[in-house]
Scaffold this motif. Structure first.
Motif, PDB file in Angstrom:
ATOM      1  N   ALA A  10      21.289  33.716  72.519  1.00 52.57           N
ATOM      2  CA  ALA A  10      21.914  35.034  72.343  1.00 52.57           C
ATOM      3  C   ALA A  10      23.412  35.000  72.588  1.00 52.57           C
ATOM      4  CB  ALA A  10      21.248  36.045  73.268  1.00 52.57           C
ATOM      5  N   ASP A  11      23.906  34.003  73.331  1.00 50.52           N
ATOM      6  CA  ASP A  11      25.343  33.899  73.600  1.00 50.52           C
ATOM      7  C   ASP A  11      25.948  32.685  72.905  1.00 50.52           C
ATOM      8  OD1 ASP A  11      24.103  31.951  75.087  1.00 50.52           O
ATOM      9  OD2 ASP A  11      25.344  32.232  76.874  1.00 50.52           O
ATOM     10  N   PHE A  12      25.408  32.329  71.746  1.00 47.54           N
ATOM     11  CA  PHE A  12      25.831  31.105  71.058  1.00 47.54           C
ATOM     12  C   PHE A  12      27.308  31.149  70.674  1.00 47.54           C
ATOM     13  CE2 PHE A  12      26.369  28.470  67.269  1.00 47.54           C
ATOM     14  CZ  PHE A  12      25.823  27.264  67.692  1.00 47.54           C
ATOM     15  N   TYR A  13      27.752  32.296  70.139  1.00 45.91           N
ATOM     16  CA  TYR A  13      29.125  32.367  69.645  1.00 45.91           C
ATOM     17  C   TYR A  13      30.085  32.889  70.713  1.00 45.91           C
ATOM     18  CZ  TYR A  13      27.597  31.342  64.929  1.00 45.91           C
ATOM     19  OH  TYR A  13      27.082  30.716  63.822  1.00 45.91           O
ATOM     20  N   ARG A  14      31.286  32.380  70.654  1.00 43.24           N
ATOM     21  CA  ARG A  14      32.352  32.798  71.555  1.00 43.24           C
ATOM     22  C   ARG A  14      32.770  34.230  71.223  1.00 43.24           C
ATOM     23  NH1 ARG A  14      37.434  28.896  71.467  1.00 43.24           N
ATOM     24  NH2 ARG A  14      35.707  27.472  71.970  1.00 43.24           N
ATOM     25  N   LEU A  15      32.997  35.044  72.240  1.00 43.37           N
ATOM     26  CA  LEU A  15      33.444  36.422  72.049  1.00 43.37           C
ATOM     27  C   LEU A  15      34.944  36.513  72.271  1.00 43.37           C
ATOM     28  CD1 LEU A  15      30.595  38.417  73.862  1.00 43.37           C
ATOM     29  CD2 LEU A  15      30.693  37.592  71.493  1.00 43.37           C
ATOM     30  N   TYR A  16      35.587  37.385  71.497  1.00 36.46           N
ATOM     31  CA  TYR A  16      37.027  37.581  71.590  1.00 36.46           C
ATOM     32  C   TYR A  16      37.332  39.038  71.939  1.00 36.46           C
ATOM     33  CZ  TYR A  16      37.444  33.135  69.026  1.00 36.46           C
ATOM     34  OH  TYR A  16      37.359  31.825  68.628  1.00 36.46           O
ATOM     35  N   PRO A  17      38.437  39.292  72.645  1.00 36.57           N
ATOM     36  CA  PRO A  17      38.838  40.687  72.912  1.00 36.57           C
ATOM     37  C   PRO A  17      39.112  41.426  71.603  1.00 36.57           C
ATOM     38  CG  PRO A  17      40.091  39.139  74.270  1.00 36.57           C
ATOM     39  CD  PRO A  17      39.360  38.315  73.254  1.00 36.57           C
TER      40      PRO A  17
END
Length: 418
Positions: A10-17
């Motif tokens: 569920a948290d595979f991709y990096r999140l950006y502001p």
């Protein structure tokens, strides 16, 4: 047609502001969009306008009509709400067939709707006119830390007229708050390609990457865009909208058509804007918009202070603030309020432990209208406080109608809105 998504954490991709949740680009989630894509054979994607928990919004060029528009693409698993589509189609029909109804100029224009098949499913899409930024801009994005008082008063009057228009044509908005009221400038309707370059920055493309613990480089996944575009508010667009001092109500995700009888509907109104009948899950009427409009008006005129202040948007904190401001709830809710014992005795008296927790700042705000005598005279504040109290009656049938609010506002607040 939806393509089966590869199994991934569920948290595979990096999140950006300032970007939507990349991990929601999956089966049932967002539709992957790239600059230059053409949707429905007609709408070419130019830039990103915004996003929500279940949608992304894009600036598009309507190749058929020769104008710019706003395209909202709803997540596939959230696209089954017939209510929103019914409302938008009804609104579009009224705008086309009865364009002169007063107050309509303060509601977003609906141009088109269609469905879009993609790798993550079938998405409902809505095309509207282009608006500016929402009223809940962060202070650092605004030309002022708060709206000038004459501008705030004008916006309050316009919102009231917009709500009255919606109620007159049988629509209950259901989610009125600063994020769903947007600034607008009439010049937007005739923008050229050069104007778009002037008022919108060149789209920044943040490459989609997995979190480091899963991979070191992008992967080829049709469910996810190769890059994401953060929405950016330019100073030039803000100045244009501030000069116009015009607002429009938008986003009908929680709206419903009013047939004259209270409705049992599930709403997502923020706790601090929710009428008590929403919080206690009772049937609702157009009066929920009157309650929210009162909170919004207070917020605009007091420099951003929420009347029923909450900690972490907890419903129980909103109800506590209601009781401290407006008095004890009617028995039908007082007896059902499961968290009441944290704050109040059965009699309505404060629990000593909770009283000690209240900060001095919150205690000072326990009036219906923050006293802004520096910009509004004492008599004007008193009159407006009286108006808010008539909008914030616990019993929905006792609240003013939207037309009643419009008639009760000072005439000079309507400046430029006739």
């Amino acid at each position: 047609m939806a393509v089966p998504a590869p199994e991934r954490p569920a948290d595979f991709y990096r999140l950006y502001p300032d970007l939507e949740n990349t991990n929601y680009y999956r089966t049932g989630g967002y539709h992957p969009v790239h600059i230059g894509d053409i949707m429905h054979g007609r709408y070419r994607v130019v830039n990103k306008l915004g996003y929500g928990a279940y949608s992304t919004v894009w600036l598009v060029r309507d190749l058929r009509a020769g104008r710019y528009a706003s395209l909202k693409i709803i997540a596939a698993e959230a696209a089954n709400s017939a209510s929103e589509l019914d409302v938008l189609r009804h609104l579009k029909a009224v705008q086309a067939n009865s364009p002169g109804i007063p107050g309509g100029e303060f509601v977003v224009k609906v141009f088109d709707d269609f469905t879009l098949d993609g790798p993550n499913g079938t998405h409902q899409c809505v095309v509207t006119e282009v608006l500016g930024p929402p009223l809940d801009l962060e202070p650092m994005e605004m030309a002022h830390s708060v709206y000038p008082i004459d501008m705030a008063q004008r916006m309050v009057a316009q919102i009231a007229r917009g709500v009255a228009y919606l109620h007159r044509i049988g629509i209950v908005h259901g989610d009125l708050h600063p994020g769903n009221v947007l600034l607008y400038a009439p010049e937007i309707e005739t923008w050229s390609d050069q104007d778009v370059q002037k008022y919108f920055r060149t789209p920044f493309r943040a490459q989609t990457r997995p979190n480091e613990r899963y991979a070191q480089s992008p992967i080829d996944d049709p469910h996810v865009p190769s890059y994401q575009v953060p929405p950016r508010v330019s100073g030039k667009l803000l100045r244009l909208c501030f000069a116009a001092a015009h607002v429009k109500i938008c986003d009908f995700g929680d709206s419903f058509l009013w047939a004259g009888e209270p409705r049992q509907v599930k709403l997502h109104t923020p706790a601090e804007y929710a009428a008590p009948e929403i919080i206690f899950r009772d049937p609702v009427t157009p009066a929920i918009d009157i309650w929210a409009m009162a909170i919004l008006a207070h917020c605009l005129l007091s420099g951003g202070i929420t009347l029923f202040e909450t900690r972490d948007r907890l419903k129980k904190e909103a109800v506590k603030a209601m009781v401290l401001t407006l008095g004890k709830l009617p028995d039908k809710w007082w007896s059902r309020w499961g968290d009441r014992a944290e704050y109040f005795e059965d009699s309505g008296a404060r629990v000593t432990e909770d009283l000690a927790k209240d900060s001095e700042g919150m205690a000072r705000r326990r009036t219906v209208l923050c006293m802004i005598f520096g910009v509004m005279g004492r008599e004007e504040v008193a009159r407006f406080e009286g108006l808010l109290r008539r909008m914030l009656r616990y019993e929905s049938g006792d609240r003013l109608s939207a037309e009643g609010v419009v008639r009760s506002l000072p005439a000079n607040w309507m400046g430029g809105g006739e």
